[in-house]
Scaffold this motif. Sequence first.
Motif, PDB file in Angstrom:
ATOM      1  N   SER A   1      14.870  -8.952 -44.068  1.00  0.00           N
ATOM      2  CA  SER A   1      14.905  -7.483 -44.015  1.00  0.00           C
ATOM      3  C   SER A   1      14.469  -6.966 -42.657  1.00  0.00           C
ATOM      4  O   SER A   1      15.036  -6.003 -42.129  1.00  0.00           O
ATOM      5  N   GLY A   2      13.443  -7.599 -42.074  1.00  0.00           N
ATOM      6  CA  GLY A   2      12.965  -7.189 -40.753  1.00  0.00           C
ATOM      7  C   GLY A   2      14.016  -7.404 -39.679  1.00  0.00           C
ATOM      8  O   GLY A   2      14.205  -6.563 -38.801  1.00  0.00           O
ATOM      9  N   VAL A   3      14.707  -8.521 -39.755  1.00  0.00           N
ATOM     10  CA  VAL A   3      15.773  -8.817 -38.792  1.00  0.00           C
ATOM     11  C   VAL A   3      16.904  -7.804 -38.939  1.00  0.00           C
ATOM     12  O   VAL A   3      17.393  -7.252 -37.957  1.00  0.00           O
ATOM     13  N   ALA A   4      17.310  -7.529 -40.179  1.00  0.00           N
ATOM     14  CA  ALA A   4      18.390  -6.574 -40.413  1.00  0.00           C
ATOM     15  C   ALA A   4      18.006  -5.171 -39.941  1.00  0.00           C
ATOM     16  O   ALA A   4      18.807  -4.475 -39.311  1.00  0.00           O
ATOM     17  N   ALA A   5      16.769  -4.766 -40.214  1.00  0.00           N
ATOM     18  CA  ALA A   5      16.305  -3.450 -39.775  1.00  0.00           C
ATOM     19  C   ALA A   5      16.270  -3.376 -38.253  1.00  0.00           C
ATOM     20  O   ALA A   5      16.677  -2.365 -37.664  1.00  0.00           O
ATOM     21  N   THR A   6      15.807  -4.430 -37.616  1.00  0.00           N
ATOM     22  CA  THR A   6      15.745  -4.464 -36.153  1.00  0.00           C
ATOM     23  C   THR A   6      17.141  -4.334 -35.554  1.00  0.00           C
ATOM     24  O   THR A   6      17.355  -3.551 -34.622  1.00  0.00           O
ATOM     25  N   GLN A   7      18.090  -5.074 -36.085  1.00  0.00           N
ATOM     26  CA  GLN A   7      19.460  -5.008 -35.581  1.00  0.00           C
ATOM     27  C   GLN A   7      20.045  -3.610 -35.736  1.00  0.00           C
ATOM     28  O   GLN A   7      20.653  -3.071 -34.810  1.00  0.00           O
ATOM     29  N   ALA A   8      19.840  -3.006 -36.892  1.00  0.00           N
ATOM     30  CA  ALA A   8      20.382  -1.668 -37.144  1.00  0.00           C
ATOM     31  C   ALA A   8      19.748  -0.634 -36.219  1.00  0.00           C
ATOM     32  O   ALA A   8      20.438   0.214 -35.645  1.00  0.00           O
ATOM     33  N   LEU A   9      18.444  -0.705 -36.058  1.00  0.00           N
ATOM     34  CA  LEU A   9      17.748   0.259 -35.213  1.00  0.00           C
ATOM     35  C   LEU A   9      18.125   0.102 -33.744  1.00  0.00           C
ATOM     36  O   LEU A   9      18.260   1.094 -33.019  1.00  0.00           O
ATOM     37  N   LEU A  10      18.303  -1.142 -33.285  1.00  0.00           N
ATOM     38  CA  LEU A  10      18.748  -1.350 -31.913  1.00  0.00           C
ATOM     39  C   LEU A  10      20.127  -0.744 -31.681  1.00  0.00           C
ATOM     40  O   LEU A  10      20.383  -0.134 -30.647  1.00  0.00           O
ATOM     41  N   ARG A  11      21.030  -0.907 -32.662  1.00  0.00           N
ATOM     42  CA  ARG A  11      22.366  -0.318 -32.549  1.00  0.00           C
ATOM     43  C   ARG A  11      22.311   1.206 -32.471  1.00  0.00           C
ATOM     44  O   ARG A  11      23.148   1.841 -31.829  1.00  0.00           O
ATOM     45  N   LEU A  12      21.312   1.796 -33.128  1.00  0.00           N
ATOM     46  CA  LEU A  12      21.161   3.252 -33.121  1.00  0.00           C
ATOM     47  C   LEU A  12      20.413   3.760 -31.889  1.00  0.00           C
ATOM     48  O   LEU A  12      20.235   4.961 -31.728  1.00  0.00           O
TER      49      LEU A  12
END
Length: 56
Positions: A18-29
């Motif tokens: 979940s942390g990895v997925a959240a990090t990826q999404a936030l970086l894209r934003l």
Amino acid sequence: MKNDIENKKVLIVGMGKSGVAATQALLRLGAKVYVQDSKSVSDMEPQLVNFYSAEM
């Protein structure tokens, strides 16, 4: 749609799935993402390399 996350500082605690997925999404934003995990940096290096290459 307005992006309220861009340039915001965000802390992710835990680099599990979940942390990895959240990090990826936030970086894209466009967020400035900081991560904290109980693992050492050397143990997390393979995951971190993926994030650095994704930004470039």
